[in-house]
Design a protein around this motif. Structure first.
Motif, PDB file in Angstrom:
ATOM      1  N   ASP A   1      -1.398   7.578   7.817  1.00 37.96           N
ATOM      2  CA  ASP A   1      -2.563   8.465   7.825  1.00 37.96           C
ATOM      3  C   ASP A   1      -2.045   9.876   8.065  1.00 37.96           C
ATOM      4  OD1 ASP A   1      -5.681   8.679   8.134  1.00 37.96           O
ATOM      5  OD2 ASP A   1      -4.830   9.848   9.783  1.00 37.96           O
TER       6      ASP A   1
ATOM      7  N   TYR B   1      -4.438  -4.049  10.815  1.00 36.41           N
ATOM      8  CA  TYR B   1      -3.581  -2.922  11.180  1.00 36.41           C
ATOM      9  C   TYR B   1      -3.712  -2.633  12.675  1.00 36.41           C
ATOM     10  CZ  TYR B   1      -2.639  -1.710   6.310  1.00 36.41           C
ATOM     11  OH  TYR B   1      -2.213  -1.732   5.016  1.00 36.41           O
TER      12      TYR B   1
ATOM     13  N   THR C   1       0.437   1.517   6.880  1.00 37.01           N
ATOM     14  CA  THR C   1      -0.382   2.576   6.293  1.00 37.01           C
ATOM     15  C   THR C   1      -0.084   3.869   7.039  1.00 37.01           C
ATOM     16  OG1 THR C   1      -2.193   1.225   5.441  1.00 37.01           O
ATOM     17  CG2 THR C   1      -2.734   3.466   6.058  1.00 37.01           C
TER      18      THR C   1
ATOM     19  N   PRO D   1       0.905  -6.397   2.729  1.00 35.37           N
ATOM     20  CA  PRO D   1       0.805  -5.101   3.422  1.00 35.37           C
ATOM     21  C   PRO D   1       1.884  -4.976   4.491  1.00 35.37           C
ATOM     22  CG  PRO D   1      -1.339  -6.182   3.295  1.00 35.37           C
ATOM     23  CD  PRO D   1      -0.316  -7.197   2.869  1.00 35.37           C
TER      24      PRO D   1
ATOM     25  N   GLU E   1      -0.686   3.561   1.530  1.00 32.96           N
ATOM     26  CA  GLU E   1      -0.348   2.203   1.934  1.00 32.96           C
ATOM     27  C   GLU E   1       1.060   1.843   1.485  1.00 32.96           C
ATOM     28  OE1 GLU E   1      -2.635  -2.085   2.011  1.00 32.96           O
ATOM     29  OE2 GLU E   1      -2.603  -0.979   0.132  1.00 32.96           O
TER      30      GLU E   1
ATOM     31  N   ARG F   1      -4.568   8.635   3.220  1.00 38.06           N
ATOM     32  CA  ARG F   1      -3.905   7.402   3.629  1.00 38.06           C
ATOM     33  C   ARG F   1      -3.073   6.857   2.479  1.00 38.06           C
ATOM     34  NH1 ARG F   1      -8.759   4.415   7.019  1.00 38.06           N
ATOM     35  NH2 ARG F   1      -8.773   5.906   8.738  1.00 38.06           N
TER      36      ARG F   1
ATOM     37  N   PRO G   1      -6.293   2.087   2.720  1.00 39.07           N
ATOM     38  CA  PRO G   1      -5.637   3.196   2.045  1.00 39.07           C
ATOM     39  C   PRO G   1      -6.582   4.159   1.349  1.00 39.07           C
ATOM     40  CG  PRO G   1      -5.425   1.187   0.765  1.00 39.07           C
ATOM     41  CD  PRO G   1      -6.054   0.795   2.066  1.00 39.07           C
TER      42      PRO G   1
END
Length: 593
Positions: free
Chosen positions: A353, A312, A351, A348, A340, A338, A324
């Motif tokens: 936050d 990330y 994500t 993926p 995802e 978090r 996550p």
């Protein structure tokens, strides 16, 4: 003959059917419980059955939704208690006593339903204490009123079943006033609890809870105002029924407010896609997607991390140790959540936050992310490009730091090793000069003179590579001899504090270059060199009163200065209007606290 299967319309889904059935059942119960009264008051019956049934329907819809399920269950139970309250209209048997206790349960259940919204539990000691005290006062207080009164004092027939223990008219009136006062205080406390919760709620929750707090205030005030009308004097059954009717209508404001909040939340989910598309705009960028999510989800602290090259990265391309859940190597901080996002193939994508209070609005978060899915896939390529650029910057920064360390090492080696050997050789030649003959003495003297000049040149070279005083005493001490040797008058304003080695080295050579340019090219008579700390960065300035008109040229001193500063993620600003002097401003990030 073929049978025809009748299907319910799409809008009449199972949750709505169950809520409608519950509302019809509660309305039927209220109709049966209050039948003796409704026969003479059809208008009141229509209003009550509509409110009572609507109360139950709203509770059922809330219980079936994502937001406020336990509040909906509490409101459904309150609607059933309200239906039982109308059993007083039979004015015989256990109907009146069941009615007064059902009224108490009605208000307690409503209060609990309000307090458990939206999390589904009583948060905090104050909320739990309020619930316990209210249950004792409402139910226990009603038991006390029954024990010190007779049914006719409460507007019911003398033949009704009543748990009288020690009846006393004056004691009954005093107890009624005291309990009503305490109930008013508890109602005010409920409103205060709701208001005190507002600063601690997220912006999204606040949009839903403020109307609810207003509805609670209005409903509670109306119910208490009419309750006081039963104190003192002769009270008839019709008076009691009117109070029940007015209180029920006031209380109906609450489930309607909660239902409106739930519908508003659902509307926010449905409009999330349109808002995301409008806010991301064209061309799409990482910053636009993040800012769109912040606005749609009403969370100004939200961060967006994108998957790029096996990890990330944030919106600038810097690596983030993100995951996550709290079980990851770098789980969310306290108060953070978090979420995802994955692509259709399971890989993926990103994500988010966010504030932990958004966890209760998972459907809205998911709707916004699904709506922004295409934009996320687009900006992931931007994030990957920024990640590559960031790695290049990191490599360049490491190179500058390594060069600064190597310059320091070379300078120290020149001063400690080569110069020491030259000094030793000079001393040896001095001894030979004293012991040799005239001709040899002359040659030894010439060799020693050359050694002295070589040592001096080597010392100057070491200072140019990296002055020892910069390593030992810092930037302020290193700049003082530079200022003393300068052709122009120099005013120094440099703090004595220390900075990281690469910062000190970069500022030293940048200020030396700016000073040399001011004296050599601009013809400056006075130069001011200053360094100051600002939040997260160091700012150095070189101001002169020279001819001005300076600009960076490829291969020039200012261009080299700019490249050195940029390698440490800083930047250089040059202000040099013709005839008005030059200001060179060097800004470097500072991470040493």
């Amino acid at each position: 003959m073929r049978s025809v299967r009748v299907r319910a319309p799409l809008w009449f889904a199972a949750p709505l059917r169950r809520a409608a059935a519950g509302g019809a059942a509660v309305a039927a119960g209220a109709l049966a419980a209050g039948w003796p009264h409704w026969r003479g008051h059809p208008a009141a019956a229509a209003v009550t059955l509509l409110c009572c049934g609507g109360f139950a329907v709203a509770g059922g819809l809330l219980a079936a939704g994502r937001l406020g399920r336990r509040t909906g269950a509490a409101f459904t139970a309150a609607a059933a208690a309200w239906a039982l309250t109308w059993a007083a209209s039979w004015n015989a048997g256990a109907g009146p006593v069941a009615s007064v206790f059902a009224q108490s349960v009605f208000f307690v259940t409503i209060g609990v339903g309000v307090l458990v919204y939206p999390g589904g539990r009583l948060d905090g000691t104050v909320a739990r204490l309020w619930t316990g005290v209210t249950a004792v006062v409402m139910v226990g207080g009603q038991a006390l009123l029954c024990a010190v009164s007779r049914p006719e004092w409460n507007g019911f027939a003398a033949s009704a079943a009543w748990p009288t223990v020690a009846p006393g008219r004056e004691a009954f009136q005093c107890a009624y006033r005291a309990i009503t006062t305490v109930e008013a205080a508890l109602a005010g406390a409920l409103v205060i609890i709701l208001l005190l919760r507002l600063p601690g709620t997220g912006r999204l929750d606040r949009r839903f809870t403020v109307p609810i707090a207003a509805a609670v205030t209005v409903g509670v005030a109306g119910a208490l105002a009419v309750q006081g009308s039963l104190i003192g004097g002769h009270v008839s059954l019709d008076d009691v029924m009117e109070v029940y009717l007015f209180q029920g209508v006031c209380a109906t404001v609450l489930p309607l407010a909660f239902l409106a909040a739930a519908l508003r939340a659902r509307l926010a989910e449905l409009t999330a896609a349109a808002r995301m598309q409008r806010l991301t705009g064209h061309p799409v960028s990482v910053e636009k997607v993040r800012d769109a999510l912040r606005r749609v989800l009403h969370d100004g602290t939200l961060d967006l991390w994108l998957w790029a090259d096996g990890g990330y990265v944030d919106i600038t391309g810097r690596p983030i140790a993100a995951g996550p859940g709290p079980g990851t190597a770098a789980g969310p901080a306290a108060g953070r959540w978090r979420h995802e996002v994955r692509m259709s193939g399971g890989e993926p994508l990103a994500t988010v936050d966010a504030d932990d209070r958004l966890r209760g609005h998972g459907a809205l978060v998911e709707a916004a992310l699904v709506a922004g899915g295409r934009a996320l896939e687009t900006v992931r390529l931007q994030a990957a490009a920024r990640a590559h650029l960031e790695r290049a910057r990191d490599a360049r920064e490491r190179l500058v730091r390594a060069q600064a360390a190597e310059r320091e090492r070379v300078a120290a080696q020149l001063q400690r090793s080569a110069q020491q050997r030259l000094r030793a050789l000079e001393a040896l030649l001095a001894g030979l000069e004293a012991a040799a003959g005239p001709r040899a003495r002359e040659q030894a003297r010439a060799c020693r003179h050359e050694l002295v000049e070589a040592a001096a040149e080597l010392d100057g070279l070491a200072r140019g590579v990296h002055p020892a005083i910069l390593t030992d005493a810092g930037l302020a001490a290193a700049m003082r001899p530079v200022a003393a040797r300068a052709a122009a008058s120099v005013r120094l304003d440099v703090p004595a504090r220390r900075y990281p080695p690469e910062v000190e080295s970069t500022l030293y050579f940048a200020l030396c270059e700016a000073l040399a340019n001011a004296a050599k090219h601009a013809g400056a008579r006075e130069v001011r060199l200053s360094v100051r700390d600002e939040p997260g960065r160091v700012v150095a300035e070189a101001r002169d009163d020279g001819a001005g008109g300076a600009r960076p040229v490829p291969g020039g001193g200012l261009a080299g200065l700019t490249d050195r500063v940029r390698a440490l993620r800083g930047h250089v600003d040059v202000e040099s209007p013709p005839g008005a002097g030059t200001t060179v401003r060097i800004i470097l990030p500072r991470s040493d606290g």
